[in-house]
Write an enzyme that holds these catalytic residues in place. Sequence first.
Site, PDB file in Angstrom:
ATOM      1  N   CYS A   1     -53.321 -34.492 -21.302  1.00  0.00           N
ATOM      2  CA  CYS A   1     -51.536 -35.499 -21.305  1.00  0.00           C
ATOM      3  C   CYS A   1     -51.495 -35.836 -22.580  1.00  0.00           C
ATOM      4  O   CYS A   1     -51.833 -37.630 -22.428  1.00  0.00           O
ATOM      5  CB  CYS A   1     -52.599 -36.895 -19.951  1.00  0.00           C
TER       6      CYS A   1
ATOM      7  N   ALA B   1     -49.298 -36.790 -24.788  1.00  0.00           N
ATOM      8  CA  ALA B   1     -47.878 -37.528 -25.238  1.00  0.00           C
ATOM      9  C   ALA B   1     -48.102 -38.573 -25.151  1.00  0.00           C
ATOM     10  O   ALA B   1     -48.298 -39.845 -23.819  1.00  0.00           O
ATOM     11  CB  ALA B   1     -46.362 -36.929 -24.626  1.00  0.00           C
ATOM     12  N   PRO B   2     -47.226 -38.946 -25.843  1.00  0.00           N
ATOM     13  CA  PRO B   2     -47.128 -38.507 -27.345  1.00  0.00           C
ATOM     14  C   PRO B   2     -47.536 -38.493 -28.472  1.00  0.00           C
ATOM     15  O   PRO B   2     -46.814 -38.050 -29.505  1.00  0.00           O
ATOM     16  CB  PRO B   2     -45.968 -39.788 -27.826  1.00  0.00           C
ATOM     17  N   GLY B   3     -48.485 -38.039 -28.366  1.00  0.00           N
ATOM     18  CA  GLY B   3     -49.553 -37.470 -29.455  1.00  0.00           C
ATOM     19  C   GLY B   3     -50.648 -38.577 -30.417  1.00  0.00           C
ATOM     20  O   GLY B   3     -50.663 -37.986 -31.353  1.00  0.00           O
ATOM     21  N   GLY B   4     -50.655 -39.417 -30.334  1.00  0.00           N
ATOM     22  CA  GLY B   4     -51.132 -40.557 -30.972  1.00  0.00           C
ATOM     23  C   GLY B   4     -52.797 -39.758 -31.322  1.00  0.00           C
ATOM     24  O   GLY B   4     -53.364 -39.761 -31.941  1.00  0.00           O
ATOM     25  N   LYS B   5     -53.528 -39.476 -30.260  1.00  0.00           N
ATOM     26  CA  LYS B   5     -54.917 -39.268 -29.945  1.00  0.00           C
ATOM     27  C   LYS B   5     -54.951 -38.214 -30.629  1.00  0.00           C
ATOM     28  O   LYS B   5     -55.725 -37.959 -31.292  1.00  0.00           O
ATOM     29  CB  LYS B   5     -54.886 -39.446 -28.735  1.00  0.00           C
TER      30      LYS B   5
ATOM     31  N   ASP C   1     -49.735 -27.977 -16.351  1.00  0.00           N
ATOM     32  CA  ASP C   1     -50.326 -29.102 -15.041  1.00  0.00           C
ATOM     33  C   ASP C   1     -51.952 -29.888 -15.659  1.00  0.00           C
ATOM     34  O   ASP C   1     -52.839 -28.271 -15.290  1.00  0.00           O
ATOM     35  CB  ASP C   1     -50.176 -29.357 -13.535  1.00  0.00           C
TER      36      ASP C   1
ATOM     37  N   ASP D   1     -56.624 -38.852 -20.944  1.00  0.00           N
ATOM     38  CA  ASP D   1     -56.135 -39.613 -21.377  1.00  0.00           C
ATOM     39  C   ASP D   1     -55.230 -40.102 -19.710  1.00  0.00           C
ATOM     40  O   ASP D   1     -53.518 -40.061 -20.101  1.00  0.00           O
ATOM     41  CB  ASP D   1     -54.565 -39.861 -22.523  1.00  0.00           C
TER      42      ASP D   1
ATOM     43  N   CYS E   1     -55.399 -46.556 -19.715  1.00  0.00           N
ATOM     44  CA  CYS E   1     -54.556 -48.105 -20.200  1.00  0.00           C
ATOM     45  C   CYS E   1     -54.911 -49.239 -18.506  1.00  0.00           C
ATOM     46  O   CYS E   1     -53.612 -49.739 -18.538  1.00  0.00           O
ATOM     47  CB  CYS E   1     -53.321 -48.319 -21.084  1.00  0.00           C
TER      48      CYS E   1
END
Length: 432
Positions: free
Chosen positions: A253, A255-259, A301, A320, A373
Amino acid sequence: MKDTRALAAAALAEVALRGASLREVMQRRAPQLADARDRALLSALLNEGTRWWLRFDAAVEGLLQQSIRSKEPAVHALLVLGLVQLEILQLPDYAAVAATVQAVRGLHRPRHAGLVNAILRRWQREREQHLARLDARAETRLAYPAWLLQAFGHDWPAAAERIATAGNGEPPLMLRVNRRRTTREDLRQQLQAAGYDASLHPWLTDALTLPHSTDVTRMPGFADGFFAVQDGAAQIAADLLDAREGMRVLDACAAPGGKTCHALERQQLDMTALEFDPGRARRIDENLQRLQLRARVVVGDAAEPALWWDGQPYDRILIDAPCSATGVIRRRPDVRLHRRSTDIAALQVQQTRILEALWPLLAPGGRLVYATCSLLRAENQAIVEPFLARQADAHPVAIELPAGEIAGPGWQLLPGDGDLDGMYYAVLEKSA
């Protein structure tokens, strides 16, 4: 020339009355304004109009003899924005009222100019009694739906009011420094020399904090990949993941790829970033390219690994999980308008499926970080605790952070703790 307030009213009607995404609407509407100051006003009107919609929508309904919300949604939204300018943005009365009346023409509804003027003038005359009426109910005092306030009270009885109040504040702008491209101190000095009030976060080692949001694409170092925007609560994931050089890592999961990017900025990893939505997966590629990092981006998925997994176990897995986003309402105020209590059960099913599906992909001795979150125990403890009870080879790792509190087998940050967003983390290790 576009009238900024008219543009904001039409956009706010899309968000509040037709369920459109605030972020998508802002991205589509902002380019219609050439002046940066007009774009900044549009952003302020849209964000505060969405944040305080449940308060001032009720105020407008109370001021009108007959509702116009369904027949003239943009005019209704313009009235809401008129009150937002007066009460939240605290623009001068004469300017807010006159400009809002003028905006009726920008909506091509000139016959409603007299009504808009009369309603705003009435608010000014009767302001105290209308504020008292709004403040008498928690939903209109705090601008949250009743079900969400009840959920806060149930899960966090001692902090419910604080949670709601924190969600109504302006969040700081937090940057994550790309340590492969620069140092945090060098970037701080570069930003300060350009007039940005950037400071070092006291305990997040890659974070810089600025008091207000701004157009980051114009900041020094953005085009060079020196930093990315990421709230400090999300930056904690890289610490808890504890990935070591050369490890095989899955960010589910993603996107947007920060982690994904944060982990790669710290170590050379065999990284797979998994995302269900092809459009959002492209965002991961874009961020990797700007930050000059490499990962394998896979569209698939997370709950169906047989369709994309190569059969080789991962040393680290980050989930996430899709969630209610109730911890990031101060950044995404439209969550309070679009999320429903009935959504939670479906999210629980999805969260459990993903956790159950990915656990077998973790190597013995490996570590899995489950994150949301969300502030709701139903999406956090109620997912992790039953999983631990079912899974004999899964063991929780104790977490202690400078902000937040223990929440069952994990750790909960509430909005405003350490001036961060709301976030839940649980760290699980597999028996060797």
